[in-house]
Enzyme design. Structure first.
Site, PDB file in Angstrom:
ATOM      1  N   GLU A   1     -14.781  19.983  -6.144  1.00 30.69           N
ATOM      2  CA  GLU A   1     -14.152  19.364  -4.967  1.00 30.69           C
ATOM      3  C   GLU A   1     -15.107  18.384  -4.294  1.00 30.69           C
ATOM      4  O   GLU A   1     -14.701  17.318  -3.831  1.00 30.69           O
ATOM      5  CB  GLU A   1     -13.699  20.453  -3.994  1.00 30.69           C
ATOM      6  CG  GLU A   1     -12.519  21.253  -4.565  1.00 30.69           C
ATOM      7  CD  GLU A   1     -12.187  22.486  -3.760  1.00 30.69           C
ATOM      8  OE1 GLU A   1     -13.111  23.270  -3.445  1.00 30.69           O
ATOM      9  OE2 GLU A   1     -11.008  22.699  -3.447  1.00 30.69           O
TER      10      GLU A   1
ATOM     11  N   GLY B   1     -15.813  24.513  -5.314  1.00 33.44           N
ATOM     12  CA  GLY B   1     -16.226  23.553  -4.287  1.00 33.44           C
ATOM     13  C   GLY B   1     -17.113  22.450  -4.843  1.00 33.44           C
ATOM     14  O   GLY B   1     -17.172  21.343  -4.282  1.00 33.44           O
TER      15      GLY B   1
ATOM     16  N   GLU C   1     -11.502  29.288  -8.974  1.00 33.29           N
ATOM     17  CA  GLU C   1     -11.253  30.192  -7.843  1.00 33.29           C
ATOM     18  C   GLU C   1     -10.246  31.287  -8.172  1.00 33.29           C
ATOM     19  O   GLU C   1     -10.337  32.407  -7.671  1.00 33.29           O
ATOM     20  CB  GLU C   1     -10.742  29.398  -6.627  1.00 33.29           C
ATOM     21  CG  GLU C   1     -11.768  28.500  -5.960  1.00 33.29           C
ATOM     22  CD  GLU C   1     -11.803  27.082  -6.518  1.00 33.29           C
ATOM     23  OE1 GLU C   1     -11.343  26.864  -7.667  1.00 33.29           O
ATOM     24  OE2 GLU C   1     -12.305  26.205  -5.815  1.00 33.29           O
TER      25      GLU C   1
ATOM     26  N   ALA D   1     -18.431  27.101  -3.861  1.00 32.23           N
ATOM     27  CA  ALA D   1     -18.812  27.697  -2.590  1.00 32.23           C
ATOM     28  C   ALA D   1     -19.724  28.878  -2.884  1.00 32.23           C
ATOM     29  O   ALA D   1     -19.638  29.482  -3.961  1.00 32.23           O
ATOM     30  CB  ALA D   1     -17.561  28.178  -1.863  1.00 32.23           C
TER      31      ALA D   1
HETATM   32  C1  HXC Z   1     -23.307  32.014  -5.212  1.00 33.28           C
HETATM   33  C2  HXC Z   1     -23.896  31.635  -7.406  1.00 33.28           C
HETATM   34  C3  HXC Z   1     -22.711  30.901  -7.633  1.00 33.28           C
HETATM   35  C4  HXC Z   1     -21.818  30.743  -6.513  1.00 33.28           C
HETATM   36  C5  HXC Z   1     -23.811  30.933  -9.469  1.00 33.28           C
HETATM   37  N1  HXC Z   1     -24.544  31.636  -8.570  1.00 33.28           N
HETATM   38  N2  HXC Z   1     -22.695  30.488  -8.914  1.00 33.28           N
HETATM   39  N3  HXC Z   1     -24.177  32.183  -6.214  1.00 33.28           N
HETATM   40  N4  HXC Z   1     -22.157  31.337  -5.340  1.00 33.28           N
HETATM   41  N5  HXC Z   1     -20.691  30.039  -6.597  1.00 33.28           N
HETATM   42  C6  HXC Z   1     -25.832  32.276  -8.796  1.00 33.28           C
HETATM   43  C7  HXC Z   1     -25.703  33.545  -9.609  1.00 33.28           C
HETATM   44  O1  HXC Z   1     -25.330  34.628  -8.786  1.00 33.28           O
HETATM   45  C8  HXC Z   1     -27.099  33.672 -10.140  1.00 33.28           C
HETATM   46  O2  HXC Z   1     -27.959  34.160  -9.145  1.00 33.28           O
HETATM   47  C9  HXC Z   1     -27.514  32.227 -10.386  1.00 33.28           C
HETATM   48  O3  HXC Z   1     -26.660  31.455  -9.565  1.00 33.28           O
HETATM   49  C10 HXC Z   1     -27.330  31.809 -11.828  1.00 33.28           C
HETATM   50  O4  HXC Z   1     -25.996  32.100 -12.196  1.00 33.28           O
HETATM   51  P1  HXC Z   1     -25.634  32.924 -13.518  1.00 33.28           P
HETATM   52  O5  HXC Z   1     -24.252  33.441 -13.323  1.00 33.28           O
HETATM   53  O6  HXC Z   1     -26.689  33.897 -13.853  1.00 33.28           O
HETATM   54  O7  HXC Z   1     -25.639  31.762 -14.600  1.00 33.28           O
HETATM   55  P2  HXC Z   1     -24.773  31.649 -15.927  1.00 33.28           P
HETATM   56  O8  HXC Z   1     -24.698  32.968 -16.642  1.00 33.28           O
HETATM   57  O9  HXC Z   1     -25.338  30.477 -16.680  1.00 33.28           O
HETATM   58  O10 HXC Z   1     -23.289  31.309 -15.449  1.00 33.28           O
HETATM   59  C11 HXC Z   1     -23.049  30.084 -14.811  1.00 33.28           C
HETATM   60  C12 HXC Z   1     -21.643  30.120 -14.164  1.00 33.28           C
HETATM   61  C13 HXC Z   1     -21.503  31.358 -13.276  1.00 33.28           C
HETATM   62  C14 HXC Z   1     -20.582  30.140 -15.274  1.00 33.28           C
HETATM   63  C15 HXC Z   1     -21.473  28.811 -13.370  1.00 33.28           C
HETATM   64  O11 HXC Z   1     -22.636  31.410 -12.372  1.00 33.28           O
HETATM   65  C16 HXC Z   1     -20.280  31.366 -12.419  1.00 33.28           C
HETATM   66  O12 HXC Z   1     -19.177  31.657 -12.888  1.00 33.28           O
HETATM   67  N6  HXC Z   1     -20.411  31.081 -11.111  1.00 33.28           N
HETATM   68  C17 HXC Z   1     -19.325  31.138 -10.178  1.00 33.28           C
HETATM   69  C18 HXC Z   1     -18.469  29.908 -10.302  1.00 33.28           C
HETATM   70  C19 HXC Z   1     -17.297  29.976  -9.361  1.00 33.28           C
HETATM   71  O13 HXC Z   1     -16.472  30.916  -9.408  1.00 33.28           O
HETATM   72  N7  HXC Z   1     -17.166  28.981  -8.465  1.00 33.28           N
HETATM   73  C20 HXC Z   1     -16.088  28.936  -7.488  1.00 33.28           C
HETATM   74  C21 HXC Z   1     -16.550  29.614  -6.209  1.00 33.28           C
HETATM   75  S1  HXC Z   1     -15.266  29.706  -5.004  1.00 33.28           S
HETATM   76  P3  HXC Z   1     -28.563  35.677  -9.214  1.00 33.28           P
HETATM   77  O14 HXC Z   1     -29.438  35.740  -7.998  1.00 33.28           O
HETATM   78  O15 HXC Z   1     -27.373  36.575  -9.142  1.00 33.28           O
HETATM   79  O16 HXC Z   1     -29.286  35.735 -10.522  1.00 33.28           O
HETATM   80  C22 HXC Z   1     -15.177  28.165  -4.366  1.00 33.28           C
HETATM   81  C23 HXC Z   1     -14.165  27.977  -3.263  1.00 33.28           C
HETATM   82  C24 HXC Z   1     -14.308  26.632  -2.603  1.00 33.28           C
HETATM   83  O17 HXC Z   1     -15.865  27.286  -4.744  1.00 33.28           O
HETATM   84  C25 HXC Z   1     -13.585  26.616  -1.298  1.00 33.28           C
HETATM   85  C26 HXC Z   1     -13.965  25.415  -0.462  1.00 33.28           C
HETATM   86  C27 HXC Z   1     -13.363  25.461   0.930  1.00 33.28           C
END
Ligand code: HXC
Length: 257
Positions: free
Chosen positions: A111, A108, A131, A65
């Site tokens: 998912e 997500g 998450e 997400a």
């Molecule tokens: C918004 C995101 C994002 C996310 C990455 N980005 N994941 N933006 N939401 N989920 C953005 C970063 O902010 C960054 O933009 C760009 O994408 C590249 O990401 P980096 O972090 O610089 O890349 P990297 O160092 O290679 O790391 C990759 C990664 C990391 C390990 C995947 O981005 C990460 O941990 N992302 C979050 C993953 C996560 O927690 N997902 C679950 C979300 S909660 P900028 O502009 O800052 O450079 C969820 C709930 C679902 O999914 C509920 C459903 C109802």
């Protein structure tokens, strides 16, 4: 606002949808989920579409997400979150979905991949539910579908530690059905979808529904559903065609009725 999907018109019955927010690792914001829900809803009513492939890019299928968007929503905002309706629309889609996954399929994103009927992944794909690291938990099926796919121990480990698993581990655990070289993942998913698209659509629909029943009912109910669906297909022209084609030693041509 630029579109968040790249949609390739149906070819041999297969619609290909590419998630397209590369700068955010295809994070699933409201716009993307709305466009995906609308596209699938249109595809459900389009006889030219018999299967769908959903893919991302080499770096990410989807990293979850959109966290930036999520941060702006408090409890009331979450209760009124339009994204839940988009997820519900994706769940209602009645045709087979194949996910072609490379790179991150997290939160997500994992998912969404699990909404697909079949997942094909490149060697470097990673599947995870991180998450918990954000102080939250999965909300689009990550506890329910993951547990059914990989079993209690691994699902619990993934959800409570937030640590992802490799494509190889996902294959062993039954989360995905095949691993490919990353550059061949989409091609392989398209080939599987094209095969399915050539089958009798009503048989595909009922077989898929019956498979879904195995996930959410007890055995006796599932077996009853399967028997009814099997019997119903006796009323279709495509069944006559399939059996006649076998007897005449030629490929069948199915019409969808
Ligand atoms: C918004 C995101 C994002 C996310 C990455 N980005 N994941 N933006 N939401 N989920 C953005 C970063 O902010 C960054 O933009 C760009 O994408 C590249 O990401 P980096 O972090 O610089 O890349 P990297 O160092 O290679 O790391 C990759 C990664 C990391 C390990 C995947 O981005 C990460 O941990 N992302 C979050 C993953 C996560 O927690 N997902 C679950 C979300 S909660 P900028 O502009 O800052 O450079 C969820 C709930 C679902 O999914 C509920 C459903 C109802």
């Amino acid at each position: 606002m630029p579109t968040t999907l790249i949609i390739t018109p149906p070819l041999d019955g297969v619609l290909c949808i590419r998630l397209n927010r590369p700068d955010a690792l295809n994070a699933l914001n409201t716009q993307l989920l709305a466009e995906l829900a609308d596209t699938l809803s249109d595809a459900d009513n389009d006889d030219r579409v018999r299967a769908v492939v959903i893919t991302g890019n080499a770096r990410a299928f989807a990293a979850g997400a959109d966290i930036k968007e999520m941060a702006e929503r408090d409890l009331v905002g979450m209760l009124e979150d339009p994204r839940q309706h988009h997820w519900a629309a994706i769940t209602r889609f009645r045709k087979p979905i194949i996910a072609a996954v490379n790179g991150y399929a997290l939160g997500g994103g994992c998912e969404l991949a699990m909404h697909a009927d079949i997942i094909i992944a490149g060697e470097s794909a990673q599947f995870g539910q991180p998450e918990i690291n954000l102080g939250i938990m999965p909300g689009a099926g990550g506890t329910q579908r993951l547990l059914r796919a990989v079993g209690k121990s691994l699902a619990t480990q993934m959800v409570l530690t937030g640590e992802p698993i490799s494509a190889r581990r996902a294959l062993e655990a039954g989360l995905i059905s095949e691993i490919t070289q990353p550059e061949l993942t989409l091609e392989r998913a398209m080939a599987i979808a094209t095969r399915i698209a050539a089958k009798a659509p009503l048989a595909v629909r009922l077989a898929r529904e019956s498979l879904h029943k195995a996930m959410d009912t007890d055995l006796a109910t599932g077996l009853r559903f399967e028997r009814h669906a099997f019997t119903l297909l006796a009323g279709t022209t495509d069944r006559e065609e399939g059996i006649r084609a076998f007897q005449e030693k030629r490929p069948a041509t199915f019409q969808g009725h």
